[in-house]
Design a protein around this motif. Structure first.
Motif, PDB file in Angstrom:
ATOM      1  N   VAL A   1       0.445   6.924  -5.961  1.00 14.53           N
ATOM      2  CA  VAL A   1       0.019   6.408  -4.657  1.00 14.53           C
ATOM      3  C   VAL A   1      -1.389   5.841  -4.786  1.00 14.53           C
ATOM      4  O   VAL A   1      -2.150   6.217  -5.676  1.00 14.53           O
ATOM      5  N   GLU A   2      -1.710   4.950  -3.871  1.00 14.45           N
ATOM      6  CA  GLU A   2      -3.043   4.349  -3.861  1.00 14.45           C
ATOM      7  C   GLU A   2      -4.005   5.069  -2.927  1.00 14.45           C
ATOM      8  O   GLU A   2      -5.225   4.891  -3.025  1.00 14.45           O
ATOM      9  N   LEU A   3      -3.447   5.879  -2.024  1.00  9.47           N
ATOM     10  CA  LEU A   3      -4.268   6.526  -1.003  1.00  9.47           C
ATOM     11  C   LEU A   3      -3.593   7.807  -0.549  1.00  9.47           C
ATOM     12  O   LEU A   3      -2.363   7.862  -0.432  1.00  9.47           O
TER      13      LEU A   3
ATOM     14  N   LEU B   1       0.854  -1.184   0.000  1.00  4.30           N
ATOM     15  CA  LEU B   1       0.000   0.000   0.000  1.00  4.30           C
ATOM     16  C   LEU B   1       0.890   1.233   0.000  1.00  4.30           C
ATOM     17  O   LEU B   1       1.738   1.406   0.880  1.00  4.30           O
ATOM     18  N   SER B   2       0.702   2.097  -1.001  1.00  6.08           N
ATOM     19  CA  SER B   2       1.474   3.337  -1.092  1.00  6.08           C
ATOM     20  C   SER B   2       0.586   4.510  -0.691  1.00  6.08           C
ATOM     21  O   SER B   2      -0.556   4.633  -1.146  1.00  6.08           O
TER      22      SER B   2
ATOM     23  N   ASN C   1     -14.876   8.987  -2.922  1.00  4.87           N
ATOM     24  CA  ASN C   1     -13.414   9.030  -2.929  1.00  4.87           C
ATOM     25  C   ASN C   1     -12.824   9.944  -1.864  1.00  4.87           C
ATOM     26  O   ASN C   1     -11.608  10.069  -1.767  1.00  4.87           O
TER      27      ASN C   1
ATOM     28  N   THR D   1       5.285   3.671   2.343  1.00  2.00           N
ATOM     29  CA  THR D   1       5.000   2.371   1.745  1.00  2.00           C
ATOM     30  C   THR D   1       4.827   1.334   2.843  1.00  2.00           C
ATOM     31  O   THR D   1       5.671   1.228   3.747  1.00  2.00           O
TER      32      THR D   1
ATOM     33  N   LYS E   1      -7.402  -2.167   1.990  1.00  2.00           N
ATOM     34  CA  LYS E   1      -6.445  -3.239   1.697  1.00  2.00           C
ATOM     35  C   LYS E   1      -5.996  -3.994   2.952  1.00  2.00           C
ATOM     36  O   LYS E   1      -4.817  -4.325   3.134  1.00  2.00           O
TER      37      LYS E   1
ATOM     38  N   SER F   1      -6.026   9.698  -6.312  1.00  2.00           N
ATOM     39  CA  SER F   1      -6.265   8.598  -5.373  1.00  2.00           C
ATOM     40  C   SER F   1      -7.371   8.963  -4.388  1.00  2.00           C
ATOM     41  O   SER F   1      -7.649  10.146  -4.154  1.00  2.00           O
TER      42      SER F   1
END
Length: 222
Positions: free
Chosen positions: A30-32, A2-3, A84, A208, A96, A61
């Motif tokens: 990034v994912e978040l 997870l980034s 979002n 990360t 996640k 994200s």
């Protein structure tokens, strides 16, 4: 893996979002995104939401956020936002397999800012996270943990309640903000504590998480 992009203390400085987006993209994306409070400087909740929408448009994200002491108290409740952009003040949210739990606002101060909590208030809020597996728990607070990135005029002003919880539970990660004089990260026991520094001065952090541990933290400045 997870980034995460972590920001605090935006204070309406949206003009840096374009540069931020480019730097995040160059770093692999990034994912978040996490916003640890003080989105505005004593402006209505609607302004804060617009700023978060601009941030989402820039970095692409999902965003988890909490209000800071300078934000509208209505941001401690439920307001209409997109799927979002999620307010996690007093609410656990799973991403996640990790559980994000937020506590906004600052401690009681002489300045009588908009969202301030006593240590008893902080205790009531953090008790809701006590049943969460600490190995999956990521705490987001605007107020710093006592003794970590909280020194102002030679005094530690962070929450002792947060320090007690961290020592006892040792969550995986703790992201904080509020104190503009600090920026950095440190490991204490099983917890990695990250204070990105004030985004109003261009600071942000890239984090990360991999295999149930914090694999990397980079403090950056635009």
């Amino acid at each position: 893996m997870l980034s995460i992009l972590a920001l605090s203390d935006i204070h309406e400085r949206t003009q840096r979002f374009k540069a931020l987006a480019k730097l995040v993209e160059e770093a692999g994306g990034v994912e978040l995104a996490i916003v640890a409070g003080d989105i505005t400087y004593f402006k209505p909740a609607s302004i804060a939401i617009k700023i978060l929408e601009k941030l989402h448009e820039a970095v692409g994200s999902p965003i988890l956020f909490i209000p800071g002491n300078c934000d509208d108290p209505r941001l401690t409740g439920s307001l209409d936002t997109s799927n979002n952009i999620l307010n996690i003040h007093g609410k656990p949210v799973e991403v996640k397999g990790y559980i994000f739990y937020g506590i906004g606002g600052g401690g009681v101060s002489p300045f009588n800012t908009l969202i301030e909590y006593s240590e008893d208030d902080f205790n009531d809020l953090i008790r809701r996270a006590s049943g969460i597996d600490p190995g999956r728990l990521i705490m987001i607070t605007h107020q710093p943990v006592n003794g970590f990135f909280d020194k102002v005029d030679n005094m530690h002003i962070g929450s002792k309640v947060f320090r007690e919880f961290m020592t006892a539970r040792q969550p995986l990660l703790w992201i904080t903000g509020h104190i503009h004089e600090h920026s950095g990260w440190i490991r204490s026991g099983g917890t990695v504590i990250v204070h990105p520094g004030p985004f109003m001065h261009g600071y942000y952090a890239l984090i990360t998480i991999s295999g149930g541990s914090v694999a990397g933290v980079s403090i950056k400045r635009i």
